[in-house]
Scaffold this motif. Structure first.
Motif, PDB file in Angstrom:
ATOM      1  N   THR A   1      -4.358   5.657  -8.594  1.00  0.00           N
ATOM      2  CA  THR A   1      -5.072   6.800  -8.018  1.00  0.00           C
ATOM      3  C   THR A   1      -4.199   7.680  -7.147  1.00  0.00           C
ATOM      4  OG1 THR A   1      -5.757   5.493  -6.104  1.00  0.00           O
ATOM      5  CG2 THR A   1      -7.247   5.530  -8.006  1.00  0.00           C
ATOM      6  N   ASN A   2      -2.924   7.368  -7.010  1.00  0.00           N
ATOM      7  CA  ASN A   2      -2.104   8.087  -6.032  1.00  0.00           C
ATOM      8  C   ASN A   2      -1.794   9.526  -6.406  1.00  0.00           C
ATOM      9  OD1 ASN A   2      -0.179   7.906  -7.955  1.00  0.00           O
ATOM     10  ND2 ASN A   2       1.327   6.888  -6.679  1.00  0.00           N
ATOM     11  N   SER A   3      -1.916   9.895  -7.686  1.00  0.00           N
ATOM     12  CA  SER A   3      -1.585  11.273  -8.054  1.00  0.00           C
ATOM     13  C   SER A   3      -2.607  12.265  -7.501  1.00  0.00           C
ATOM     14  CB  SER A   3      -1.490  11.407  -9.574  1.00  0.00           C
ATOM     15  OG  SER A   3      -2.735  11.105 -10.162  1.00  0.00           O
ATOM     16  N   ASN A   4      -3.777  11.789  -7.150  1.00  0.00           N
ATOM     17  CA  ASN A   4      -4.811  12.670  -6.605  1.00  0.00           C
ATOM     18  C   ASN A   4      -4.831  12.682  -5.081  1.00  0.00           C
ATOM     19  OD1 ASN A   4      -5.648  13.094  -9.248  1.00  0.00           O
ATOM     20  ND2 ASN A   4      -6.994  11.317  -9.182  1.00  0.00           N
ATOM     21  N   VAL A   5      -3.848  12.029  -4.466  1.00  0.00           N
ATOM     22  CA  VAL A   5      -3.863  11.850  -3.020  1.00  0.00           C
ATOM     23  C   VAL A   5      -2.678  12.580  -2.401  1.00  0.00           C
ATOM     24  CG1 VAL A   5      -3.697  10.145  -1.177  1.00  0.00           C
ATOM     25  CG2 VAL A   5      -4.981   9.617  -3.233  1.00  0.00           C
ATOM     26  N   SER A   6      -2.937  13.288  -1.322  1.00  0.00           N
ATOM     27  CA  SER A   6      -1.870  13.959  -0.595  1.00  0.00           C
ATOM     28  C   SER A   6      -1.091  12.947   0.232  1.00  0.00           C
ATOM     29  CB  SER A   6      -2.459  15.021   0.336  1.00  0.00           C
ATOM     30  OG  SER A   6      -1.466  15.529   1.177  1.00  0.00           O
ATOM     31  N   LYS A   7       0.219  13.088   0.221  1.00  0.00           N
ATOM     32  CA  LYS A   7       1.072  12.174   0.976  1.00  0.00           C
ATOM     33  C   LYS A   7       1.865  12.914   2.036  1.00  0.00           C
ATOM     34  CE  LYS A   7       1.477  10.012  -3.383  1.00  0.00           C
ATOM     35  NZ  LYS A   7       1.177  11.123  -4.241  1.00  0.00           N
TER      36      LYS A   7
ATOM     37  N   ASN B   1       1.064  13.836   5.199  1.00  0.00           N
ATOM     38  CA  ASN B   1       1.044  13.343   6.580  1.00  0.00           C
ATOM     39  C   ASN B   1       0.548  11.898   6.594  1.00  0.00           C
ATOM     40  OD1 ASN B   1      -1.739  13.436   6.367  1.00  0.00           O
ATOM     41  ND2 ASN B   1      -1.865  15.426   7.315  1.00  0.00           N
ATOM     42  N   PHE B   2       0.465  11.332   7.767  1.00  0.00           N
ATOM     43  CA  PHE B   2       0.177   9.911   7.889  1.00  0.00           C
ATOM     44  C   PHE B   2      -1.314   9.572   7.832  1.00  0.00           C
ATOM     45  CE2 PHE B   2      -0.053  11.637  12.123  1.00  0.00           C
ATOM     46  CZ  PHE B   2      -1.152  11.015  12.661  1.00  0.00           C
ATOM     47  N   ILE B   3      -2.185  10.557   7.744  1.00  0.00           N
ATOM     48  CA  ILE B   3      -3.626  10.290   7.782  1.00  0.00           C
ATOM     49  C   ILE B   3      -4.085   9.486   6.571  1.00  0.00           C
ATOM     50  CG2 ILE B   3      -5.919  11.348   7.825  1.00  0.00           C
ATOM     51  CD1 ILE B   3      -4.416  11.679  10.420  1.00  0.00           C
ATOM     52  N   ILE B   4      -3.679   9.894   5.387  1.00  0.00           N
ATOM     53  CA  ILE B   4      -4.113   9.191   4.176  1.00  0.00           C
ATOM     54  C   ILE B   4      -3.575   7.757   4.156  1.00  0.00           C
ATOM     55  CG2 ILE B   4      -3.938   9.169   1.653  1.00  0.00           C
ATOM     56  CD1 ILE B   4      -5.944  11.206   2.754  1.00  0.00           C
ATOM     57  N   PRO B   5      -2.281   7.523   4.419  1.00  0.00           N
ATOM     58  CA  PRO B   5      -1.831   6.118   4.486  1.00  0.00           C
ATOM     59  C   PRO B   5      -2.560   5.314   5.561  1.00  0.00           C
ATOM     60  CG  PRO B   5       0.041   7.554   4.271  1.00  0.00           C
ATOM     61  CD  PRO B   5      -1.151   8.432   4.480  1.00  0.00           C
ATOM     62  N   PHE B   6      -2.887   5.954   6.686  1.00  0.00           N
ATOM     63  CA  PHE B   6      -3.643   5.275   7.739  1.00  0.00           C
ATOM     64  C   PHE B   6      -5.012   4.847   7.214  1.00  0.00           C
ATOM     65  CE2 PHE B   6      -6.606   5.269  11.283  1.00  0.00           C
ATOM     66  CZ  PHE B   6      -5.932   4.522  12.233  1.00  0.00           C
ATOM     67  N   ILE B   7      -5.703   5.762   6.549  1.00  0.00           N
ATOM     68  CA  ILE B   7      -7.038   5.458   6.012  1.00  0.00           C
ATOM     69  C   ILE B   7      -6.937   4.426   4.892  1.00  0.00           C
ATOM     70  CG2 ILE B   7      -8.985   6.457   4.736  1.00  0.00           C
ATOM     71  CD1 ILE B   7      -8.467   9.047   6.360  1.00  0.00           C
ATOM     72  N   TYR B   8      -5.970   4.613   3.981  1.00  0.00           N
ATOM     73  CA  TYR B   8      -5.787   3.658   2.878  1.00  0.00           C
ATOM     74  C   TYR B   8      -5.488   2.252   3.414  1.00  0.00           C
ATOM     75  CZ  TYR B   8      -5.952   6.238  -1.507  1.00  0.00           C
ATOM     76  OH  TYR B   8      -6.370   6.909  -2.617  1.00  0.00           O
ATOM     77  N   THR B   9      -4.624   2.174   4.421  1.00  0.00           N
ATOM     78  CA  THR B   9      -4.284   0.862   4.961  1.00  0.00           C
ATOM     79  C   THR B   9      -5.507   0.198   5.578  1.00  0.00           C
ATOM     80  OG1 THR B   9      -2.043   1.623   5.381  1.00  0.00           O
ATOM     81  CG2 THR B   9      -2.739  -0.361   6.527  1.00  0.00           C
TER      82      THR B   9
ATOM     83  N   ILE C   1       0.835  -1.207   0.000  1.00  0.00           N
ATOM     84  CA  ILE C   1       0.000   0.000   0.000  1.00  0.00           C
ATOM     85  C   ILE C   1       0.868   1.254   0.000  1.00  0.00           C
ATOM     86  CG2 ILE C   1      -1.614   1.340   1.417  1.00  0.00           C
ATOM     87  CD1 ILE C   1      -2.836  -1.402   2.252  1.00  0.00           C
ATOM     88  N   LEU C   2       1.879   1.286   0.862  1.00  0.00           N
ATOM     89  CA  LEU C   2       2.709   2.485   0.973  1.00  0.00           C
ATOM     90  C   LEU C   2       3.593   2.681  -0.257  1.00  0.00           C
ATOM     91  CD1 LEU C   2       3.675   2.311   4.746  1.00  0.00           C
ATOM     92  CD2 LEU C   2       1.953   3.758   3.641  1.00  0.00           C
ATOM     93  N   VAL C   3       4.158   1.602  -0.782  1.00  0.00           N
ATOM     94  CA  VAL C   3       4.970   1.719  -1.996  1.00  0.00           C
ATOM     95  C   VAL C   3       4.096   2.184  -3.163  1.00  0.00           C
ATOM     96  CG1 VAL C   3       6.256   0.379  -3.714  1.00  0.00           C
ATOM     97  CG2 VAL C   3       6.757   0.108  -1.294  1.00  0.00           C
ATOM     98  N   SER C   4       2.899   1.679  -3.253  1.00  0.00           N
ATOM     99  CA  SER C   4       1.992   2.082  -4.336  1.00  0.00           C
ATOM    100  C   SER C   4       1.583   3.548  -4.198  1.00  0.00           C
ATOM    101  CB  SER C   4       0.739   1.211  -4.331  1.00  0.00           C
ATOM    102  OG  SER C   4       1.092  -0.130  -4.518  1.00  0.00           O
ATOM    103  N   LEU C   5       1.466   4.018  -2.969  1.00  0.00           N
ATOM    104  CA  LEU C   5       1.116   5.429  -2.755  1.00  0.00           C
ATOM    105  C   LEU C   5       2.212   6.369  -3.255  1.00  0.00           C
ATOM    106  CD1 LEU C   5      -0.606   5.821   0.713  1.00  0.00           C
ATOM    107  CD2 LEU C   5      -1.402   6.686  -1.466  1.00  0.00           C
ATOM    108  N   PHE C   6       3.459   5.947  -3.122  1.00  0.00           N
ATOM    109  CA  PHE C   6       4.566   6.821  -3.499  1.00  0.00           C
ATOM    110  C   PHE C   6       5.075   6.575  -4.912  1.00  0.00           C
ATOM    111  CE2 PHE C   6       4.855   7.264   1.108  1.00  0.00           C
ATOM    112  CZ  PHE C   6       4.967   8.636   1.200  1.00  0.00           C
ATOM    113  N   THR C   7       4.554   5.569  -5.608  1.00  0.00           N
ATOM    114  CA  THR C   7       5.038   5.301  -6.966  1.00  0.00           C
ATOM    115  C   THR C   7       3.863   5.385  -7.934  1.00  0.00           C
ATOM    116  OG1 THR C   7       4.788   2.913  -6.628  1.00  0.00           O
ATOM    117  CG2 THR C   7       6.947   3.877  -6.164  1.00  0.00           C
ATOM    118  N   ASN C   8       3.790   4.470  -8.873  1.00  0.00           N
ATOM    119  CA  ASN C   8       2.717   4.493  -9.867  1.00  0.00           C
ATOM    120  C   ASN C   8       2.071   3.115  -9.969  1.00  0.00           C
ATOM    121  OD1 ASN C   8       4.494   2.912 -11.330  1.00  0.00           O
ATOM    122  ND2 ASN C   8       5.335   4.666 -12.421  1.00  0.00           N
TER     123      ASN C   8
END
Length: 167
Positions: free
Chosen positions: A86-92, A94-102, A39-46
């Protein structure tokens, strides 16, 4: 260097998940750090990197721990690809979005596993799976994702200086 660090992280995750995490289970639910890393790697890549990392980690998990080859690979691939797309539309920031995504994608992965097991004639109820496994694992993974997020963020976000006028 980043790819090497990610490979080491995934190998460490496999080792911890098969050894140490058995002793830190809460109500017989252990954290799934492989899924958190995907999840976290996908959030920061493509979507390509997310999908490929999900496929490779899922395939390795199927080969090492699974009863059938392809279930983890398919589910992790879909999750990595979807988050990467979908990660280009998501703010990275702070930890809130990764928390919710996870939390959300742990629930989705457990629901997908339920359907795979349901069609494989495994005796499990949907409500029981949500109540006994998915909810606890989602909370567990979400809390751990906060700590892992800080490390992954350091791998993918390099510090930069901006010179110019303030608006």
């Amino acid at each position: 260097m980043r790819t090497f660090s990610l490979i080491v992280l995934f190998i460490l995750s496999f080792i911890l998940q098969s050894t140490l995490y058995q002793y830190v289970s809460i109500f017989e639910v252990i954290p799934n750090t492989n899924l958190i890393l995907i999840i976290l790697v996908s959030l920061f890549t493509n979507k390509k990197v997310g999908g490929v990392s999900g496929l490779l980690v899922g395939l390795a998990q199927d080969l090492l721990f699974g009863n059938a080859i392809g279930i983890h690979a398919l589910i992790y691939f879909l999750i990595g690809y979807l988050i990467g797309a979908t990660n280009s539309n998501v703010s990275k920031e702070n930890f809130i979005i990764p928390f919710i995504y996870t939390f959300m994608f742990t629930m989705i992965s457990n629901i997908m596993f339920f359907f795979m097991y349901y069609f494989s004639d495994v005796d499990i109820t949907f409500i029981g799976m949500i109540k006994n496994i998915a909810l606890l694992e989602s909370i567990y993974n979400s809390i751990l994702s906060i700590f892992i997020y800080n490390f992954i963020k350091k791998l993918f976000v390099s510090p930069s200086l901006h010179f110019g006028r303030r608006d």
